[in-house]
Scaffold this motif. Structure first.
Motif, PDB file in Angstrom:
ATOM      1  N   UNK A   5      75.855  70.469  33.620  1.00  0.00           N
ATOM      2  CA  UNK A   5      74.988  71.655  33.719  1.00  0.00           C
ATOM      3  C   UNK A   5      74.135  71.586  34.974  1.00  0.00           C
ATOM      4  N   UNK A   6      73.548  70.429  35.213  1.00  0.00           N
ATOM      5  CA  UNK A   6      72.705  70.252  36.398  1.00  0.00           C
ATOM      6  C   UNK A   6      73.541  70.405  37.667  1.00  0.00           C
ATOM      7  N   UNK A   7      74.762  69.881  37.651  1.00  0.00           N
ATOM      8  CA  UNK A   7      75.651  70.016  38.815  1.00  0.00           C
ATOM      9  C   UNK A   7      75.932  71.482  39.120  1.00  0.00           C
ATOM     10  N   UNK A  38      68.986  61.505  36.469  1.00  0.00           N
ATOM     11  CA  UNK A  38      70.019  62.487  36.803  1.00  0.00           C
ATOM     12  C   UNK A  38      70.468  62.358  38.256  1.00  0.00           C
ATOM     13  N   UNK A  39      69.499  62.314  39.170  1.00  0.00           N
ATOM     14  CA  UNK A  39      69.856  62.220  40.585  1.00  0.00           C
ATOM     15  C   UNK A  39      70.410  60.840  40.938  1.00  0.00           C
ATOM     16  N   UNK A  40      69.997  59.827  40.180  1.00  0.00           N
ATOM     17  CA  UNK A  40      70.567  58.486  40.392  1.00  0.00           C
ATOM     18  C   UNK A  40      72.062  58.493  40.030  1.00  0.00           C
ATOM     19  N   UNK A  41      72.400  59.214  38.949  1.00  0.00           N
ATOM     20  CA  UNK A  41      73.803  59.303  38.526  1.00  0.00           C
ATOM     21  C   UNK A  41      74.627  60.162  39.500  1.00  0.00           C
ATOM     22  N   UNK A  42      73.982  61.117  40.164  1.00  0.00           N
ATOM     23  CA  UNK A  42      74.680  62.005  41.097  1.00  0.00           C
ATOM     24  C   UNK A  42      74.573  61.540  42.557  1.00  0.00           C
ATOM     25  N   UNK A  43      73.918  60.428  42.744  1.00  0.00           N
ATOM     26  CA  UNK A  43      73.627  59.924  44.088  1.00  0.00           C
ATOM     27  C   UNK A  43      74.880  59.770  44.945  1.00  0.00           C
ATOM     28  N   UNK A  44      75.891  59.118  44.397  1.00  0.00           N
ATOM     29  CA  UNK A  44      77.118  58.862  45.172  1.00  0.00           C
ATOM     30  C   UNK A  44      77.882  60.156  45.442  1.00  0.00           C
ATOM     31  N   UNK A  45      77.923  61.037  44.449  1.00  0.00           N
ATOM     32  CA  UNK A  45      78.688  62.275  44.586  1.00  0.00           C
ATOM     33  C   UNK A  45      78.163  63.147  45.734  1.00  0.00           C
ATOM     34  N   UNK A  47      76.057  61.854  48.117  1.00  0.00           N
ATOM     35  CA  UNK A  47      75.672  60.942  49.207  1.00  0.00           C
ATOM     36  C   UNK A  47      74.181  61.047  49.506  1.00  0.00           C
ATOM     37  N   UNK A  48      73.356  60.984  48.452  1.00  0.00           N
ATOM     38  CA  UNK A  48      71.913  61.142  48.591  1.00  0.00           C
ATOM     39  C   UNK A  48      71.227  59.797  48.808  1.00  0.00           C
ATOM     40  N   UNK A  49      70.191  59.804  49.624  1.00  0.00           N
ATOM     41  CA  UNK A  49      69.298  58.649  49.745  1.00  0.00           C
ATOM     42  C   UNK A  49      68.030  58.998  48.978  1.00  0.00           C
ATOM     43  N   UNK A  50      67.747  58.255  47.918  1.00  0.00           N
ATOM     44  CA  UNK A  50      66.635  58.591  47.027  1.00  0.00           C
ATOM     45  C   UNK A  50      65.394  57.753  47.331  1.00  0.00           C
ATOM     46  N   UNK A  51      64.222  58.403  47.221  1.00  0.00           N
ATOM     47  CA  UNK A  51      62.920  57.761  47.380  1.00  0.00           C
ATOM     48  C   UNK A  51      62.005  58.349  46.302  1.00  0.00           C
ATOM     49  N   UNK A  52      61.066  57.559  45.815  1.00  0.00           N
ATOM     50  CA  UNK A  52      60.194  58.026  44.732  1.00  0.00           C
ATOM     51  C   UNK A  52      58.733  57.988  45.174  1.00  0.00           C
ATOM     52  N   UNK A  53      57.991  59.059  44.841  1.00  0.00           N
ATOM     53  CA  UNK A  53      56.546  59.121  45.070  1.00  0.00           C
ATOM     54  C   UNK A  53      55.840  59.230  43.726  1.00  0.00           C
ATOM     55  N   UNK A  54      54.881  58.330  43.505  1.00  0.00           N
ATOM     56  CA  UNK A  54      54.058  58.397  42.284  1.00  0.00           C
ATOM     57  C   UNK A  54      52.609  58.600  42.694  1.00  0.00           C
ATOM     58  N   UNK A  55      51.965  59.635  42.130  1.00  0.00           N
ATOM     59  CA  UNK A  55      50.562  59.927  42.448  1.00  0.00           C
ATOM     60  C   UNK A  55      49.690  59.571  41.245  1.00  0.00           C
ATOM     61  N   UNK A  75      62.493  49.679  40.919  1.00  0.00           N
ATOM     62  CA  UNK A  75      62.962  48.319  41.232  1.00  0.00           C
ATOM     63  C   UNK A  75      64.338  48.070  40.623  1.00  0.00           C
ATOM     64  N   UNK A  76      64.526  48.502  39.376  1.00  0.00           N
ATOM     65  CA  UNK A  76      65.812  48.310  38.691  1.00  0.00           C
ATOM     66  C   UNK A  76      66.937  49.061  39.406  1.00  0.00           C
ATOM     67  N   UNK A  77      66.588  50.197  40.009  1.00  0.00           N
ATOM     68  CA  UNK A  77      67.604  51.038  40.670  1.00  0.00           C
ATOM     69  C   UNK A  77      67.627  50.850  42.186  1.00  0.00           C
ATOM     70  N   UNK A  78      66.762  49.953  42.689  1.00  0.00           N
ATOM     71  CA  UNK A  78      66.665  49.655  44.123  1.00  0.00           C
ATOM     72  C   UNK A  78      66.355  50.916  44.934  1.00  0.00           C
ATOM     73  N   UNK A  79      65.362  51.649  44.433  1.00  0.00           N
ATOM     74  CA  UNK A  79      64.913  52.878  45.093  1.00  0.00           C
ATOM     75  C   UNK A  79      63.537  52.628  45.706  1.00  0.00           C
ATOM     76  N   UNK A  80      63.338  52.940  46.994  1.00  0.00           N
ATOM     77  CA  UNK A  80      62.016  52.766  47.629  1.00  0.00           C
ATOM     78  C   UNK A  80      60.943  53.575  46.902  1.00  0.00           C
TER      79      UNK A  80
END
Length: 453
Positions: A5-7, A38-45, A47-55, A75-80
């Motif tokens: 659905x998200x795709x 969701x985006x972690x699962x779709x990352x390869x499809x 070709x996304x480079x993911x980064x996370x911001x927490x406020x 850390x578990x997903x090796x995302x900056x």
């Protein structure tokens, strides 16, 4: 099923391009955790480079635990991971805002800053269908136009994207449980002092139980139709804005004659584009601000119009300009005895330096230039005072007050215009006048340049 659905939404609204660098806003709550998964699962499809911001809003004493939780997910997903903390209650009090508006303003300011600094092509947020319904009801209660009825856009400025916008909270929670995800619960989401929470916990359930169980789905359809029309109007506004905007000493301005010819509906959209360009806080703009600008255009009011974030708009000769609010200072004089930098009362810097004068000389931004052989040290930079006069060839001396009237300089700007004085004679009025004996000629070889930074 959920991922498919998200795709479909991603493809339909072209939310991502292959290879995008994407910044995710992750609070640690259910919605943002599912967005991350969701985006972690779709990352390869994609070709996304993911980064996370927490406020960290510093509203709750244990808010640091949310940050640690999000950090562990990354850390578990090796995302900056970007961590930012500031006191939203303190900012809200200082700026006179609600906690919700203050938090939203600070978060978006941060995300735009990070996107620019680290070249992120997209900022992904976790708003969903329930949020969309709540936003529309909030705007209806407070008063809104058609733009407000579109609710939360699935895509804004081709930067902000919301992949979960058309799925419900229930669908999000079901996916999270199927994936075995954990999340943090924010107790403030149950606090009925906030209008959004009243709508979430009281109004919408009441409407579902007593009027229409599919009210959220119907809102989605309506908002989607309006959003399509809004996209067209926005594109028209952007095109017109580019035609009529210009910069006056670094400030955003609009050509007044052309602005008057534009339909008022489109004109109001152009104001928003000008607000954004001038970095005026968009979340604080209200309907009265727009009405006041309309009155300024039609001369129903002389202005200036005061805008959020310490800004104002005023009419100049043939233009409307958006600028930081100007404050008048007591009379001052600065003796300029040599080249260098001098601090002005408004905390801006006056830089004085020499430069050779050639045929291809380009005047620096926000500066005045004089022949070095005429404007010799020392000279004075000051504010105006009663009785000031300037010399006009064939007319003799003219009062500065009359000169400002002829130049149509609004009275609230006159106090902050710099004067350059040498041997008790005004030789320059900032970018408005140069004494005839101090003008640049073909014989000029070197300049003294005064530049405000």
């Amino acid at each position: 099923m959920f991922i498919q659905t998200i795709k479909r939404f991603i493809e339909k609204f072209q939310l991502f391009q292959k290879g995008d660098r994407v910044l995710l806003g992750v609070s640690g709550g259910l919605d943002s955790v599912v967005l991350l998964e969701t985006l972690y699962l779709l990352k390869k499809e994609y070709n996304l480079s993911l980064f996370v911001s927490h406020y960290d809003h510093k509203i709750r004493r244990d808010s640091y635990k949310d940050a640690l939780f999000v950090y562990q997910l990354c850390k578990e997903r090796k995302i900056p991971f970007f961590y930012t903390a500031s006191s939203v209650p303190a900012y809200a009090k200082r700026e006179g805002l609600s906690l919700e508006m203050a938090g939203r303003e600070l978060r978006y300011n941060l995300w735009y800053y990070l996107a620019k600094k680290y070249d992120f092509q997209k900022i992904a947020l976790a708003h969903h269908l329930d949020d969309l319904a709540e936003e529309i009801f909030m705007k209806l209660i407070k008063g809104t136009g058609k733009r407000g009825l579109a609710g939360i856009p699935v895509k804004r400025e081709d930067l902000i994207v919301r992949p979960l916008l058309f799925v419900t909270k229930e669908e999000i929670k079901k996916f999270a449980l199927e994936r075995g995800l954990t999340w943090r619960e924010d107790e403030t989401n149950k606090d009925l002092r906030f209008l959004r929470n009243k709508i979430r916990h009281i109004l919408i359930p009441f409407l579902e139980n007593n009027f229409n169980k599919k009210i959220k789905e119907n809102i989605r359809k309506t908002a989607f139709l309006i959003a399509e029309e809004e996209e067209l109007i926005e594109e028209l506004a952007k095109s017109k804005f580019e035609e009529i905007k210009f910069y006056l000493e670094g400030e955003v301005a609009l050509k007044l004659h052309e602005l008057k010819q534009i339909h008022p509906v489109l004109r109001k959209r152009i104001y928003f584009l000008a607000f954004k360009e001038a970095k005026i806080p968009l979340f604080r703009i209200t309907y009265p601000h727009l009405e006041n600008l309309e009155n300024l255009i039609t001369k129903k009011t002389k202005g200036p119009i005061y805008l959020p974030g310490n800004f104002l708009a005023y009419r100049g000769p043939g233009y409307i300009i958006f600028t930081k609010k100007l404050f008048s200072f007591p009379y001052f004089e600065i003796v300029v005895s040599k080249e260098g930098e001098y601090l002005l009362p408004n905390n801006r810097i006056l830089k004085v330096f020499r430069a050779p004068f050639t045929k291809d000389f380009i005047k620096p931004e926000n500066s005045m230039s004089f022949p070095a052989e005429r404007l010799t040290f020392p000279f004075i930079v000051r504010r105006k005072k009663p009785g000031d006069k300037i010399y006009i060839p064939s007319l003799g001396h003219k009062k500065l007050k009359k000169f400002f009237l002829e130049k149509k300089i609004p009275h609230y700007l006159r106090e902050d215009i710099l004067l350059i004085e040498r041997e008790k004679e005004i030789v320059g009025v900032w970018n408005l006048y140069i004494h005839p004996e101090y003008e640049i000629t073909d014989k000029t070889k070197e300049l003294i340049i005064l530049q405000i930074k």
